[in-house]
Design a protein around this motif. Structure first.
Motif, short mmCIF file in Angstrom:
data_model
loop_
_atom_site.label_atom_id
_atom_site.label_comp_id
_atom_site.label_asym_id
_atom_site.label_seq_id
_atom_site.Cartn_x
_atom_site.Cartn_y
_atom_site.Cartn_z
N ILE A 32 0.69 16.85 -46.02
CA ILE A 32 0.13 15.92 -45.02
C ILE A 32 1.09 15.88 -43.84
O ILE A 32 2.28 15.62 -43.99
CB ILE A 32 -0.03 14.49 -45.62
CG1 ILE A 32 -0.98 14.49 -46.82
CG2 ILE A 32 -0.49 13.52 -44.53
CD1 ILE A 32 -2.41 14.85 -46.53
N HIS A 33 0.54 16.17 -42.65
CA HIS A 33 1.34 16.17 -41.42
C HIS A 33 1.24 14.78 -40.80
O HIS A 33 0.15 14.27 -40.54
CB HIS A 33 0.78 17.24 -40.48
CG HIS A 33 1.58 17.48 -39.25
ND1 HIS A 33 2.72 18.25 -39.23
CD2 HIS A 33 1.39 17.06 -37.97
CE1 HIS A 33 3.19 18.29 -37.99
NE2 HIS A 33 2.41 17.57 -37.21
N PHE A 34 2.40 14.18 -40.56
CA PHE A 34 2.49 12.78 -40.12
C PHE A 34 3.16 12.73 -38.76
O PHE A 34 4.38 12.92 -38.63
CB PHE A 34 3.30 12.01 -41.18
CG PHE A 34 3.28 10.52 -41.05
CD1 PHE A 34 2.33 9.75 -41.71
CD2 PHE A 34 4.23 9.87 -40.28
CE1 PHE A 34 2.32 8.37 -41.61
CE2 PHE A 34 4.23 8.48 -40.16
CZ PHE A 34 3.28 7.73 -40.83
N ASP A 35 2.36 12.52 -37.70
CA ASP A 35 2.84 12.59 -36.32
C ASP A 35 3.37 11.25 -35.83
O ASP A 35 2.61 10.30 -35.67
CB ASP A 35 1.69 12.99 -35.39
CG ASP A 35 1.36 14.46 -35.49
OD1 ASP A 35 2.27 15.28 -35.35
OD2 ASP A 35 0.17 14.78 -35.70
N VAL A 36 4.66 11.20 -35.56
CA VAL A 36 5.27 9.95 -35.06
C VAL A 36 5.53 10.09 -33.56
O VAL A 36 6.25 11.00 -33.13
CB VAL A 36 6.60 9.66 -35.80
CG1 VAL A 36 7.19 8.34 -35.32
CG2 VAL A 36 6.39 9.65 -37.30
N VAL A 65 6.74 15.27 -41.89
CA VAL A 65 6.86 14.30 -40.79
C VAL A 65 7.32 14.99 -39.50
O VAL A 65 8.37 15.65 -39.46
CB VAL A 65 7.83 13.16 -41.17
CG1 VAL A 65 8.08 12.24 -39.98
CG2 VAL A 65 7.26 12.36 -42.34
N HIS A 66 6.52 14.85 -38.46
CA HIS A 66 6.79 15.45 -37.15
C HIS A 66 7.20 14.35 -36.19
O HIS A 66 6.37 13.56 -35.74
CB HIS A 66 5.50 16.18 -36.68
CG HIS A 66 5.60 16.79 -35.32
ND1 HIS A 66 4.48 17.22 -34.63
CD2 HIS A 66 6.67 17.06 -34.51
CE1 HIS A 66 4.86 17.72 -33.46
NE2 HIS A 66 6.17 17.63 -33.36
N LEU A 67 8.49 14.29 -35.90
CA LEU A 67 9.02 13.23 -35.04
C LEU A 67 8.92 13.64 -33.57
O LEU A 67 9.65 14.52 -33.11
CB LEU A 67 10.48 12.95 -35.38
CG LEU A 67 10.79 12.39 -36.78
CD1 LEU A 67 12.29 12.16 -36.93
CD2 LEU A 67 10.02 11.10 -37.04
N MET A 68 8.03 13.00 -32.84
CA MET A 68 7.97 13.20 -31.39
C MET A 68 8.57 11.95 -30.76
O MET A 68 7.88 11.14 -30.13
CB MET A 68 6.51 13.41 -30.96
CG MET A 68 6.00 14.80 -31.32
SD MET A 68 4.21 14.93 -31.21
CE MET A 68 3.78 14.29 -32.82
N ILE A 69 9.88 11.78 -31.01
CA ILE A 69 10.58 10.58 -30.55
C ILE A 69 11.89 10.98 -29.89
O ILE A 69 12.47 12.01 -30.23
CB ILE A 69 10.86 9.59 -31.71
CG1 ILE A 69 11.81 10.20 -32.76
CG2 ILE A 69 9.57 9.17 -32.40
CD1 ILE A 69 12.26 9.21 -33.84
N VAL A 174 2.85 26.09 -36.89
CA VAL A 174 2.21 25.93 -35.57
C VAL A 174 1.41 24.64 -35.59
O VAL A 174 0.91 24.22 -36.63
CB VAL A 174 1.29 27.13 -35.23
CG1 VAL A 174 2.10 28.36 -34.91
CG2 VAL A 174 0.30 27.40 -36.34
N ASP A 175 1.28 24.02 -34.43
CA ASP A 175 0.66 22.70 -34.35
C ASP A 175 -0.04 22.54 -33.00
O ASP A 175 0.61 22.58 -31.95
CB ASP A 175 1.76 21.64 -34.53
CG ASP A 175 1.24 20.22 -34.57
OD1 ASP A 175 0.02 20.02 -34.61
OD2 ASP A 175 2.10 19.30 -34.57
N GLY A 176 -1.36 22.34 -33.07
CA GLY A 176 -2.13 22.09 -31.86
C GLY A 176 -3.22 23.12 -31.63
O GLY A 176 -2.93 24.31 -31.50
ZN ZN Z 1 2.27 17.31 -35.11
#
Ligand code: ZN
Ligand code: DX5
Length: 215
Positions: A32-36, A65-69, A174-176
Protein backbone atom coordinates in the motif's frame (compact mmCIF):
# COMPACT_ATOMS: atom_id res chain seq x y z
CA UNK A 1 12.53 -9.58 -12.91
CA UNK A 2 9.34 -9.62 -10.80
CA UNK A 3 7.13 -6.56 -10.97
CA UNK A 4 5.50 -5.35 -7.76
CA UNK A 5 2.39 -3.20 -7.56
CA UNK A 6 2.02 -0.56 -4.86
CA UNK A 7 -1.57 0.71 -4.59
CA UNK A 8 -1.74 4.45 -3.86
CA UNK A 9 -4.66 5.06 -1.51
CA UNK A 10 -4.76 8.67 -2.62
CA UNK A 11 -6.84 7.23 -5.47
CA UNK A 12 -9.16 5.29 -3.13
CA UNK A 13 -12.46 6.27 -1.52
CA UNK A 14 -10.90 7.73 1.61
CA UNK A 15 -14.16 7.51 3.56
CA UNK A 16 -14.07 3.73 3.07
CA UNK A 17 -10.37 3.06 3.47
CA UNK A 18 -10.65 -0.22 5.37
CA UNK A 19 -12.72 -1.86 2.62
CA UNK A 20 -10.71 -0.23 -0.17
CA UNK A 21 -7.49 -1.70 1.22
CA UNK A 22 -9.01 -5.17 1.62
CA UNK A 23 -10.37 -5.00 -1.93
CA UNK A 24 -7.06 -3.98 -3.51
CA UNK A 25 -5.07 -6.55 -1.48
CA UNK A 26 -7.44 -9.26 -2.62
CA UNK A 27 -6.90 -8.08 -6.19
CA UNK A 28 -3.18 -8.80 -5.83
CA UNK A 29 -1.54 -5.50 -4.85
CA UNK A 30 1.82 -6.18 -3.18
CA UNK A 31 1.97 -3.09 -0.98
CA UNK A 32 0.00 0.00 0.00
CA UNK A 33 1.46 3.33 -1.12
CA UNK A 34 0.82 6.05 1.46
CA UNK A 35 1.34 9.61 0.16
CA UNK A 36 2.17 12.19 2.82
CA UNK A 37 1.95 15.84 1.66
CA UNK A 38 2.66 18.82 3.88
CA UNK A 39 1.44 21.80 1.83
CA UNK A 40 5.01 23.07 1.77
CA UNK A 41 7.22 20.68 -0.20
CA UNK A 42 4.16 20.19 -2.40
CA UNK A 43 1.12 22.42 -2.66
CA UNK A 44 -1.37 19.81 -1.53
CA UNK A 45 -2.06 18.39 1.95
CA UNK A 46 -3.07 14.74 2.22
CA UNK A 47 -2.93 12.64 5.41
CA UNK A 48 -0.34 11.69 8.00
CA UNK A 49 0.56 9.78 11.15
CA UNK A 50 -2.85 9.06 12.74
CA UNK A 51 -4.24 7.74 9.45
CA UNK A 52 -1.18 5.53 8.96
CA UNK A 53 -1.64 4.08 12.45
CA UNK A 54 -5.25 3.15 11.67
CA UNK A 55 -4.51 1.73 8.24
CA UNK A 56 -1.63 -0.35 9.58
CA UNK A 57 -4.03 -2.29 11.79
CA UNK A 58 -5.89 -3.62 8.76
CA UNK A 59 -3.31 -3.84 5.98
CA UNK A 60 -1.81 -7.29 5.44
CA UNK A 61 0.78 -6.10 2.93
CA UNK A 62 3.72 -3.72 3.64
CA UNK A 63 3.10 0.02 4.00
CA UNK A 64 5.12 1.95 1.43
CA UNK A 65 5.28 5.52 2.75
CA UNK A 66 6.11 8.32 0.29
CA UNK A 67 7.05 11.47 2.18
CA UNK A 68 6.44 14.60 0.13
CA UNK A 69 7.40 16.83 3.05
CA UNK A 70 10.12 19.39 3.77
CA UNK A 71 13.02 18.26 5.96
CA UNK A 72 11.84 14.64 6.11
CA UNK A 73 14.55 13.59 8.58
CA UNK A 74 12.44 15.17 11.35
CA UNK A 75 9.69 12.60 10.87
CA UNK A 76 11.53 9.34 10.19
CA UNK A 77 11.11 7.88 13.68
CA UNK A 78 7.45 8.84 13.94
CA UNK A 79 6.52 7.30 10.60
CA UNK A 80 8.51 4.19 11.46
CA UNK A 81 6.62 3.88 14.77
CA UNK A 82 3.27 4.52 13.07
CA UNK A 83 3.68 1.51 10.79
CA UNK A 84 5.79 2.34 7.74
CA UNK A 85 7.77 -0.58 6.29
CA UNK A 86 9.44 1.43 3.54
CA UNK A 87 10.11 5.14 3.97
CA UNK A 88 10.84 7.12 0.81
CA UNK A 89 11.86 10.76 0.99
CA UNK A 90 12.74 13.37 -1.62
CA UNK A 91 16.33 14.26 -2.46
CA UNK A 92 15.10 17.84 -2.98
CA UNK A 93 13.41 18.15 0.44
CA UNK A 94 16.24 19.79 2.37
CA UNK A 95 17.52 17.01 4.64
CA UNK A 96 21.02 15.56 4.52
CA UNK A 97 20.50 12.54 2.27
CA UNK A 98 22.99 10.17 3.86
CA UNK A 99 21.85 10.97 7.39
CA UNK A 100 18.22 10.45 6.43
CA UNK A 101 18.95 7.05 4.87
CA UNK A 102 20.91 6.02 7.97
CA UNK A 103 18.12 7.14 10.26
CA UNK A 104 15.55 5.10 8.32
CA UNK A 105 17.77 2.02 8.50
CA UNK A 106 18.43 2.59 12.18
CA UNK A 107 14.66 2.53 12.69
CA UNK A 108 14.68 -0.93 11.06
CA UNK A 109 12.90 0.16 7.87
CA UNK A 110 13.71 0.09 4.17
CA UNK A 111 14.91 3.40 2.74
CA UNK A 112 13.85 4.89 -0.58
CA UNK A 113 15.03 8.07 -2.25
CA UNK A 114 12.84 9.94 -4.71
CA UNK A 115 13.52 12.50 -7.42
CA UNK A 116 11.09 14.92 -9.06
CA UNK A 117 10.84 15.06 -12.87
CA UNK A 118 13.31 17.98 -13.13
CA UNK A 119 15.99 16.31 -10.98
CA UNK A 120 18.55 14.31 -12.97
CA UNK A 121 19.57 10.80 -11.85
CA UNK A 122 23.10 12.15 -11.49
CA UNK A 123 22.06 13.95 -8.29
CA UNK A 124 21.61 10.69 -6.39
CA UNK A 125 24.30 8.44 -7.84
CA UNK A 126 26.40 8.70 -4.67
CA UNK A 127 23.62 7.14 -2.61
CA UNK A 128 22.62 4.22 -4.80
CA UNK A 129 24.74 1.75 -2.84
CA UNK A 130 22.87 2.68 0.35
CA UNK A 131 19.19 2.67 -0.60
CA UNK A 132 16.68 -0.15 -0.96
CA UNK A 133 14.59 1.72 -3.51
CA UNK A 134 14.74 4.66 -5.92
CA UNK A 135 11.45 6.36 -6.75
CA UNK A 136 11.38 8.11 -10.11
CA UNK A 137 8.44 10.52 -10.14
CA UNK A 138 6.69 10.27 -13.50
CA UNK A 139 4.46 13.27 -12.68
CA UNK A 140 5.07 16.41 -10.65
CA UNK A 141 4.42 15.30 -7.03
CA UNK A 142 1.33 16.68 -5.34
CA UNK A 143 -1.76 15.29 -7.04
CA UNK A 144 -3.16 12.00 -8.27
CA UNK A 145 -4.69 11.57 -11.70
CA UNK A 146 -2.05 13.45 -13.76
CA UNK A 147 -0.61 12.39 -17.13
CA UNK A 148 2.58 10.30 -17.33
CA UNK A 149 5.71 12.24 -18.41
CA UNK A 150 7.35 10.13 -21.16
CA UNK A 151 10.69 11.90 -20.77
CA UNK A 152 11.19 9.99 -17.49
CA UNK A 153 11.77 6.69 -19.32
CA UNK A 154 15.36 7.63 -20.04
CA UNK A 155 15.97 8.34 -16.33
CA UNK A 156 14.61 4.90 -15.42
CA UNK A 157 16.89 3.23 -17.99
CA UNK A 158 19.87 5.18 -16.71
CA UNK A 159 19.22 4.04 -13.13
CA UNK A 160 18.67 0.44 -14.21
CA UNK A 161 21.97 0.61 -16.09
CA UNK A 162 23.78 1.75 -12.92
CA UNK A 163 22.16 -0.97 -10.86
CA UNK A 164 23.22 -3.61 -13.36
CA UNK A 165 26.76 -2.46 -13.96
CA UNK A 166 27.54 -1.80 -10.29
CA UNK A 167 25.64 -4.80 -8.97
CA UNK A 168 23.37 -2.66 -6.77
CA UNK A 169 20.16 -4.26 -5.55
CA UNK A 170 17.76 -1.32 -5.21
CA UNK A 171 14.25 -1.51 -6.63
CA UNK A 172 13.17 1.10 -9.15
CA UNK A 173 9.73 2.47 -8.36
CA UNK A 174 7.68 4.78 -10.58
CA UNK A 175 4.80 6.95 -9.42
CA UNK A 176 2.31 9.01 -11.40
CA UNK A 177 0.12 8.32 -14.42
CA UNK A 178 0.68 4.55 -14.34
CA UNK A 179 -1.96 2.53 -16.21
CA UNK A 180 -1.91 -0.56 -18.42
CA UNK A 181 -0.28 1.38 -21.29
CA UNK A 182 2.41 3.29 -19.41
CA UNK A 183 3.14 0.21 -17.24
CA UNK A 184 4.63 -1.67 -20.17
CA UNK A 185 6.81 1.34 -21.06
CA UNK A 186 8.24 1.67 -17.54
CA UNK A 187 8.77 -2.09 -17.15
CA UNK A 188 10.62 -2.11 -20.47
CA UNK A 189 12.80 0.79 -19.24
CA UNK A 190 13.70 -1.13 -16.06
CA UNK A 191 11.18 -0.25 -13.34
CA UNK A 192 10.13 -3.17 -11.13
CA UNK A 193 7.81 -1.46 -8.63
CA UNK A 194 4.78 0.37 -10.02
CA UNK A 195 2.67 2.78 -7.97
CA UNK A 196 -0.85 3.32 -9.19
CA UNK A 197 -3.74 5.28 -7.68
CA UNK A 198 -6.54 6.45 -9.93
CA UNK A 199 -6.15 3.65 -12.49
CA UNK A 200 -6.19 0.84 -9.89
CA UNK A 201 -8.90 2.13 -7.58
CA UNK A 202 -11.02 3.37 -10.46
CA UNK A 203 -10.95 0.08 -12.36
CA UNK A 204 -14.18 -1.91 -12.55
CA UNK A 205 -12.12 -5.12 -12.43
CA UNK A 206 -9.30 -4.57 -9.90
CA UNK A 207 -7.87 -8.08 -10.40
CA UNK A 208 -7.43 -7.45 -14.12
CA UNK A 209 -6.00 -3.98 -13.43
CA UNK A 210 -3.31 -5.31 -11.05
CA UNK A 211 -2.48 -8.07 -13.55
CA UNK A 212 -2.18 -5.54 -16.38
CA UNK A 213 0.41 -3.58 -14.38
CA UNK A 214 2.48 -6.68 -13.64
CA UNK A 215 2.42 -7.62 -17.36
ZN1 ZN B 1 3.36 8.70 -4.22
C1 DX5 C 1 1.46 12.01 -6.59
C2 DX5 C 1 1.49 10.81 -5.67
C3 DX5 C 1 1.05 9.54 -6.31
C4 DX5 C 1 -0.39 9.53 -6.76
C5 DX5 C 1 -0.43 8.71 -8.01
O1 DX5 C 1 2.12 13.07 -5.98
O2 DX5 C 1 2.81 10.60 -5.19
O3 DX5 C 1 1.33 8.41 -5.50
O4 DX5 C 1 -1.28 8.96 -5.86
O5 DX5 C 1 -1.68 8.81 -8.54
P1 DX5 C 1 -2.02 8.34 -10.03
O6 DX5 C 1 -1.70 6.87 -10.13
O7 DX5 C 1 -3.46 8.62 -10.12
O8 DX5 C 1 -1.18 9.16 -10.97
Amino acid sequence: MNTYVSASILGADLADLKNEIARIELAGADMIHFDVMDGLFVENISFGLPVLECVKKYAKVPMDVHLMISEPIRYVERFAAAGADIITFHAEAGSNIEETIDKIHLAGKKAGISIKPATPAGEILNFLDKVDMVLVMTVEPGFGGQGFIEGMLEKISELRFYARTKGFKFDIQVDGGINEKTASLVREAGANNLVSGSYLFGASDAVAAVASLKG
